[in-house]
Design an enzyme around this catalytic site. Structure first.
Site, PDB file in Angstrom:
ATOM      1  CE  LYS A   1      -4.155  -1.956   2.139  1.00 12.53           C
ATOM      2  NZ  LYS A   1      -3.812  -3.356   1.940  1.00 12.53           N
TER       3      LYS A   1
ATOM      4  CD  GLU B   1      -4.564   5.162   4.365  1.00 12.84           C
ATOM      5  OE1 GLU B   1      -5.725   5.063   4.828  1.00 12.84           O
ATOM      6  OE2 GLU B   1      -4.245   4.748   3.241  1.00 12.84           O
TER       7      GLU B   1
ATOM      8  CG  HIS C   1     -11.254  -1.592   9.630  1.00 14.97           C
ATOM      9  ND1 HIS C   1     -11.477  -0.235   9.537  1.00 14.97           N
ATOM     10  CD2 HIS C   1     -10.651  -1.784  10.827  1.00 14.97           C
ATOM     11  CE1 HIS C   1     -11.017   0.368  10.621  1.00 14.97           C
ATOM     12  NE2 HIS C   1     -10.524  -0.549  11.428  1.00 14.97           N
TER      13      HIS C   1
ATOM     14  NE  ARG D   1      -8.646  -9.218  -3.824  1.00 14.80           N
ATOM     15  CZ  ARG D   1      -9.697  -8.647  -3.265  1.00 14.80           C
ATOM     16  NH1 ARG D   1     -10.873  -8.697  -3.879  1.00 14.80           N
ATOM     17  NH2 ARG D   1      -9.612  -8.005  -2.129  1.00 14.80           N
TER      18      ARG D   1
END
Length: 670
Positions: A116, A200, A235, A297
């Protein structure tokens, strides 16, 4: 087009790929672990190959075994589904080296988006907006704590190789940071073999909006509009829809262009999803969305895109992987109506969505048609095991607009009948019907914000449920006696509470949660029963057990039809939108039903102890974390129910534990 493909996955996505392949005349090869030998995807495929024991690291993550199976069966290509090896660049390269096609993007694209932090840096270079954070290599805990303070609380810790909510922690203050960091690193290592994390800024009111992209090997790329996946727990997505509610045309265009640019920047080929987070504190604005990650994907929620566009994305995948150009250009794609997908899980919302394992003794989905679709990998009689994700099915509905689609979703959910495991269907019904959800007042904290509405305390059985359970017991007894008796007309073959010189009656003792309820049943001359319950309730009940396992009943003047399942002493009533379990107690054996002593903390499911946080003899406070258990790829914290002393630790870190095993003996105060 390929003649034969191998599907390197299991469950509903394997079944989904098989469905399209069969329609296109493409033969399929399934793979299976020992736990999946009798699974639905194995039965549906043209061939199936065993690849190892139940644990994923010994079966579905064994790339060399899967490649060997593909070559042995003559498959030309491998479809990875989602999860497992679907975003593994080494697997894609190994397939190419073996002369097999990967029905997915190039390994270089997987690598570009696989971590990420690196992906966000790449997107910044491509002028795609990203969330403020730290995406570097320094993983020192003190350094990361300093970066979190610089970004500003709250922050989100995310495993760089993560997905599906694993390896993610929200942290609101500095004192909680290091414990959350350690948990995220453990989950990242266990689920993805990588314990690195990024940080983040956590947006207070965000919406999770993602764009479906597709690219071919000729350099063409399109987007198939957006999906809103804001409603999440742990999440992980719970309910997805397309298009996003309230999406302005200008913002849809901006997000679509950014997603296509992201795909082109890495030379993408095939199906992918670019996930954005939108700051909606001031509504949806074209300059308030940020890149989160790209999933290289097919997504779990791809059916809602198929429903609004009329396209089969698996067919697109197969054609593009075989070298064909994209079937349509951007200008050819249109949005038609609205689609909603609900993920039906074996889990208990009243216990923080704790997964539930067990046999699906009864599984009856709603009837499928143009408006209702069910994607599933299980059948009645199959089991939800601790080895894999506990999703039972995806329920997808379509209608002309969002309001109609939500009403249809509520109706379809109410028709679902599942017994044997605890499910989230009642929670999903409350969610789809919530006024704030219907109004489009969405953000990723929706479930927490409306927790009391969506997950109310369990209510005890009402007079109707008690009468239905009593009627089911009587009808079952009558059926058993009739079958066993040589003379069905003998008085000994009757279930009527016969007593000499007295009216026939019986008493039944039911356990409903923590309360015991005694019902008096009076047997009436016409075969009905009068059920006398608590607070003076009384209902006349009659009916019949049907061959399909349902109960047709008449309570006073009210006619009802419901599903019913007898699981040992448990009677499960499956009424539209509700599941009620009552336990028929044999007074002679009632002591066997007593729970273990109040000081025993037990394992909520089979799993592995990953951390013991206290020592024997330690004094602990209510709510204090005592042990961390890993099950179904997630960590679950065992906390103290009250202040007390740790009397005995029955397991150490690394030990495997069974469902219901006593983990800790706690001497609680009072």
């Amino acid at each position: 087009m390929f003649r034969k493909i191998l599907i390197a996955n299991r469950g509903e996505i394997a079944c989904r790929v098989i469905r399209t392949a069969r329609r296109l005349g493409v033969a399929t090869v399934a793979v299976y672990s020992d736990a999946d030998a009798g699974a639905r995807h194995v039965a549906l495929a043209d061939e199936a190959v065993r690849i190892g024991p139940a644990p994923v690291r010994e079966s579905y993550l064994r790339a060399e075994t899967i490649i060997e199976a593909a070559r042995a069966t003559g498959a030309e290509a491998v479809h990875p589904g989602y999860g497992f090896l679907s975003e593994n660049a080494e697997f894609a390269e190994a397939l190419a080296a073996a002369g097999l096609s990967f029905i997915g993007p190039p390994a270089s694209a997987i690598r570009a988006m696989g971590l990420k932090g690196a992906a966000k840096a790449l997107m910044q270079q491509a002028s795609v907006p990203v969330v403020p954070g730290y995406h570097g290599d320094n993983q020192d805990a003190d350094f990361l704590l300093g970066e979190a303070a610089r970004i500003g609380w709250p922050v989100l810790i995310k495993a760089v190789a993560g997905g599906g909510g694993k390896g993610m922690r929200r942290v609101d203050k500095a004192t909680d940071f290091k414990a959350a960091l350690a948990g995220a690193q453990r989950e990242g290592a266990n689920a993805f073999g990588n314990d690195r994390v990024l940080l983040e800024k956590y947006l207070i009111k965000p919406r999770h909006i993602e764009i479906q992209v597709f690219a071919d090997s000729q350099g063409n790329a399109v987007h198939l509009f957006e999906r809103d996946c804001s409603v999440q727990r742990r999440h992980q997505k719970v309910l997805e829809e397309a298009p996003a509610p309230g999406m302005p045309a200008e913002m849809r265009r901006a997000m679509g262009e950014a997603a296509v640019n992201a795909a082109k920047a890495i030379g993408y080929v095939g199906a992918g999803t670019v996930e954005f987070i939108a700051d909606v504190s001031d509504g949806l604005k074209p300059d308030r969305f940020y890149f989160m990650e790209m999933n290289t994907r097919l997504q779990v929620e791809h059916p809602v895109t198929e429903m609004i566009t009329g396209q089969d994305l698996v067919e697109w995948q197969l054609r593009v992987a075989a070298g064909a150009p994209l079937p349509l250009r951007q200008d050819d794609l249109r949005i038609d109506g609205h689609a909603v997908e609900a993920r039906i899980y074996a889990e208990d919302p009243n216990r923080n969505f704790l997964p539930s394992v067990g046999k699906l003794h009864r599984l009856r989905p709603p009837v499928e048609g143009p408006h209702v679709r069910v994607d599933t990998g299980v059948r009645e009689g199959d089991s939800v095991t601790p080895f894999y994700d506990p999703m039972i099915a995806k329920l997808i509905v379509w209608d002309v607009d969002r309001g109609a689609a939500l009403r249809r979703m509520g109706q379809a959910l109410a028709e679902y009948q599942i017994a044997g495991v605890t499910t989230n269907t009642a929670f999903l019904i409350a969610l789809a019907g919530h006024p704030a959800f219907a109004a489009g007042d969405l953000d990723t904290g929706f479930i927490e914000r409306f927790h009391a509405d969506l997950i109310p305390p369990r209510e005890g059985a009402d007079a109707t449920a008690l009468a239905l359970a009593a009627l089911a017991v009587v009808l079952q007894r009558r059926r058993e006696v009739q079958v066993a008796a040589s003379d069905p007309w003998s008085p000994w073959a009757q279930v009527n509470g016969w007593r000499l010189n007295d009216q026939g009656y019986d008493e039944l003792l039911f356990r409903d949660g923590e309360r015991d309820i005694t019902l008096r049943l009076d047997y009436l001359a016409d075969g009905a029963i009068q059920v006398h319950g608590p607070q003076g309730s009384s209902l006349r009940a009659e009916g019949a057990l049907c061959a399909d396992g349902s109960l047709e009943a008449v309570l006073d003047e009210r006619r009802l039809k419901l599903g019913i399942a007898r699981l040992g002493a448990d009677i499960v009533l499956l009424r539209p939108g509700s599941v009620q379990k009552l336990t028929l107690v044999d007074p002679r054996a009632a002591g066997d039903l007593d729970e273990a002593g109040g000081g025993a903390l037990t394992a909520p499911m089979p799993g592995k102890v990953v951390q013991v946080l206290v020592a024997e003899g330690a004094m602990v406070e209510k709510g204090q974390a005592l042990m961390v258990l890993e099950a179904m790829k997630m960590e679950h914290t065992i906390a103290a129910p009250a202040r007390g002393k740790v009397a005995k630790l029955h397991f150490n870190a690394g030990d495997q534990v069974g469902d219901g095993a006593t983990l800790i003996a706690l001497e609680t105060e009072g």
